[in-house]
Design a protein around this motif. Structure first.
Motif, PDB file in Angstrom:
ATOM      1  N   UNK A  23       0.820  -1.208   0.000  1.00 14.77           N
ATOM      2  CA  UNK A  23       0.000   0.000   0.000  1.00 14.77           C
ATOM      3  C   UNK A  23       0.854   1.258   0.000  1.00 14.77           C
ATOM      4  N   UNK A  24       0.308   2.311  -0.626  1.00 16.51           N
ATOM      5  CA  UNK A  24       0.982   3.598  -0.546  1.00 16.51           C
ATOM      6  C   UNK A  24       1.060   3.986   0.918  1.00 16.51           C
ATOM      7  N   UNK A  25      -0.046   3.784   1.624  1.00 15.45           N
ATOM      8  CA  UNK A  25      -0.145   4.201   3.010  1.00 15.45           C
ATOM      9  C   UNK A  25      -1.117   3.267   3.719  1.00 15.45           C
ATOM     10  N   UNK A  26      -0.682   2.684   4.806  1.00 14.93           N
ATOM     11  CA  UNK A  26      -1.547   1.763   5.566  1.00 14.93           C
ATOM     12  C   UNK A  26      -2.804   2.489   6.044  1.00 14.93           C
ATOM     13  N   UNK A  27      -2.649   3.791   6.350  1.00 14.40           N
ATOM     14  CA  UNK A  27      -3.761   4.543   6.948  1.00 14.40           C
ATOM     15  C   UNK A  27      -4.864   4.858   5.930  1.00 14.40           C
ATOM     16  N   UNK A  28      -4.547   4.823   4.636  1.00 16.15           N
ATOM     17  CA  UNK A  28      -5.595   5.120   3.643  1.00 16.15           C
ATOM     18  C   UNK A  28      -5.946   3.856   2.859  1.00 16.15           C
ATOM     19  N   UNK A  29      -5.182   3.523   1.835  1.00 16.00           N
ATOM     20  CA  UNK A  29      -5.525   2.376   0.992  1.00 16.00           C
ATOM     21  C   UNK A  29      -5.493   1.064   1.772  1.00 16.00           C
ATOM     22  N   UNK A  30      -4.494   0.894   2.641  1.00 15.94           N
ATOM     23  CA  UNK A  30      -4.393  -0.339   3.430  1.00 15.94           C
ATOM     24  C   UNK A  30      -5.611  -0.498   4.316  1.00 15.94           C
ATOM     25  N   UNK A  31      -6.055   0.611   4.857  1.00 16.24           N
ATOM     26  CA  UNK A  31      -7.197   0.605   5.756  1.00 16.24           C
ATOM     27  C   UNK A  31      -8.504   0.336   5.009  1.00 16.24           C
ATOM     28  N   UNK A  32      -8.642   0.933   3.817  1.00 19.46           N
ATOM     29  CA  UNK A  32      -9.828   0.687   2.974  1.00 19.46           C
ATOM     30  C   UNK A  32      -9.964  -0.798   2.715  1.00 19.46           C
ATOM     31  N   UNK A  33      -8.807  -1.419   2.409  1.00 24.38           N
ATOM     32  CA  UNK A  33      -8.791  -2.837   2.081  1.00 24.38           C
ATOM     33  C   UNK A  33      -9.218  -3.660   3.292  1.00 24.38           C
ATOM     34  N   UNK A  34      -8.681  -3.288   4.462  1.00 17.49           N
ATOM     35  CA  UNK A  34      -8.976  -4.022   5.695  1.00 17.49           C
ATOM     36  C   UNK A  34     -10.468  -3.898   6.016  1.00 17.49           C
ATOM     37  N   UNK A  35     -10.986  -2.658   5.873  1.00 17.26           N
ATOM     38  CA  UNK A  35     -12.401  -2.404   6.168  1.00 17.26           C
ATOM     39  C   UNK A  35     -13.288  -3.221   5.236  1.00 17.26           C
ATOM     40  N   UNK A  36     -12.868  -3.296   3.953  1.00 10.63           N
ATOM     41  CA  UNK A  36     -13.648  -4.033   2.963  1.00 10.63           C
ATOM     42  C   UNK A  36     -13.655  -5.520   3.309  1.00 10.63           C
ATOM     43  N   UNK A  37     -12.499  -6.022   3.720  1.00  8.39           N
ATOM     44  CA  UNK A  37     -12.422  -7.442   4.076  1.00  8.39           C
ATOM     45  C   UNK A  37     -13.294  -7.750   5.286  1.00  8.39           C
ATOM     46  N   UNK A  38     -13.286  -6.811   6.247  1.00  8.99           N
ATOM     47  CA  UNK A  38     -14.150  -7.001   7.428  1.00  8.99           C
ATOM     48  C   UNK A  38     -15.604  -7.025   7.003  1.00  8.99           C
ATOM     49  N   UNK A  39     -15.979  -6.100   6.112  1.00  9.97           N
ATOM     50  CA  UNK A  39     -17.369  -5.998   5.656  1.00  9.97           C
ATOM     51  C   UNK A  39     -17.761  -7.290   4.940  1.00  9.97           C
ATOM     52  N   UNK A  40     -16.847  -7.824   4.114  1.00 11.03           N
ATOM     53  CA  UNK A  40     -17.144  -9.056   3.382  1.00 11.03           C
ATOM     54  C   UNK A  40     -17.336 -10.229   4.341  1.00 11.03           C
ATOM     55  N   UNK A  41     -16.471 -10.268   5.374  1.00 13.74           N
ATOM     56  CA  UNK A  41     -16.567 -11.348   6.361  1.00 13.74           C
ATOM     57  C   UNK A  41     -17.904 -11.293   7.080  1.00 13.74           C
ATOM     58  N   UNK A  42     -18.279 -10.067   7.463  1.00 15.57           N
ATOM     59  CA  UNK A  42     -19.557  -9.900   8.176  1.00 15.57           C
ATOM     60  C   UNK A  42     -20.702 -10.340   7.289  1.00 15.57           C
ATOM     61  N   UNK A  43     -20.587 -10.022   6.010  1.00 13.05           N
ATOM     62  CA  UNK A  43     -21.607 -10.369   5.037  1.00 13.05           C
ATOM     63  C   UNK A  43     -21.766 -11.869   4.903  1.00 13.05           C
ATOM     64  N   UNK A  44     -20.635 -12.562   4.969  1.00 12.94           N
ATOM     65  CA  UNK A  44     -20.645 -14.015   4.791  1.00 12.94           C
ATOM     66  C   UNK A  44     -21.231 -14.731   5.987  1.00 12.94           C
ATOM     67  N   UNK A  45     -21.009 -14.154   7.198  1.00 13.70           N
ATOM     68  CA  UNK A  45     -21.416 -14.897   8.392  1.00 13.70           C
ATOM     69  C   UNK A  45     -22.881 -14.675   8.730  1.00 13.70           C
TER      70      UNK A  45
END
Ligand SMILES: [Zn+2]
Length: 206
Positions: A184-206
Motif C-alpha cells: 500500500x501507498x499508506x496503511x492509513x488510507x488504501x491499506x485501511x480501505x482494504x482491511x475495512x472491505x475485508x471485514x465488511x465481506x466477512x460480516x456479510x458471509x457470516x
C-alpha cells in the motif's frame, strides 16, 4: 485532469524518491485523476516538505515566481507534463510492462535538460552532481525530479518500485521494507480501505 486544492502534509510523501513523490502529487489515477498542484506556490510548499529543495532555493523560486507570474504558470504546466511522462514510465516499470514510447522520449528529453543544468561540486566528503537552481530557474523542481528519476530507473532500487494495490489509487512507491512485501501507498488510507472491505465481506458471509 481535475485540479483540486490540497494542503500537503508529510504523510503525502510515501514514494521514497523525489520523482516518485512528484508523480504522487496527482491521485486517483485510474478513476478520474485529481491534480493537487493548483499553483506554483503549492508546488513550492510540496517541494519544501520533500527536503530535497533547500529553504534558500524555495525562497529564490518564490521571488522568481512573484516577479514573473506568467513564467511561473508556464513552469507549473511543464511540471505537470514532466509528472505525466514520469508517471507513465515509472508505472510501466512498477507493473513490469513496456512503457509508452512517447512518455519514454519525454522523460529522456527532460533528463537532457536536467543534465544541462547540473553542476559538479567537490567537497572533502566527495563529489556531488546536482541540478543547480541558478541554471534551472523556475524549472528547478521539475529538473531535479527528472534527475532523480533517472537514478531510480537505472539503478537497483527499480526492482523495488511498486504500484499501490488500492483499486482507485495508482500511487507509486519504492518499497524499502526489509521483506519487500509492502502493498500500500499508506496503511492509513488504501491499506485501511482494504482491511475495512475485508471485514465488511466477512460480516456479510457470516
Ligand atoms: Zn494507495
Amino acid at each position: 485532469m481535475q485540479v483540486t486544492a490540497h494542503r500537503f502534509a508529510p504523510h503525502d510523501l510515501v514514494g521514497g524518491d523525489l520523482a516518485v513523490d512528484l508523480v504522487n502529487t496527482a491521485t486517483d489515477w485510474d478513476v478520474g485523476p485529481q491534480d493537487w498542484l493548483d499553483s506554483y506556490a503549492r508546488l513550492l510548499s510540496w517541494a519544501e516538505l520533500t527536503g530535497q529543495v533547500s529553504a534558500a532555493e524555495i525562497a529564490g523560486l518564490a521571488r522568481l515566481a512573484a516577479a514573473d507570474p506568467a513564467g511561473a504558470s508556464q513552469a507549473l504546466e511543464r511540471v505537470r507534463g514532466v509528472r505525466e511522462a514520469l508517471y507513465r514510465v515509472m508505472r510501466a516499470a512498477a507493473d513490469r510492462a513496456e512503457p509508452p514510447s512517447e512518455a519514454l522520449a519525454a522523460v529522456e528529453a527532460t533528463w537532457r535538460a536536467a543534465a544541462g543544468a547540473m553542476r559538479l561540486e567537490l567537497s572533502p566528503g566527495g563529489a556531488t552532481l546536482g541540478v543547480s537552481g541558478e541554471t534551472a530557474g523556475l524549472d528547478l523542481i521539475a529538473l531535479r525530479a527528472s534527475a532523480s528519476a533517472m537514478v531510480l530507473l537505472t539503478g537497483e532500487r527499480l526492482a523495488r518500485l511498486k504500484r499501490c494495490d488500492g483499486p482507485r489509487c495508482g500511487w507509486l512507491f519504492v518499497d524499502t521494507s526489509k521483506a519487500g512485501r509492502r502493498r500500500w501507498c499508506d496503511m492509513a488510507t488504501c491499506g485501511n480501505d482494504h482491511k475495512a472491505k475485508r471485514h465488511a465481506e466477512k460480516r456479510h458471509l457470516s
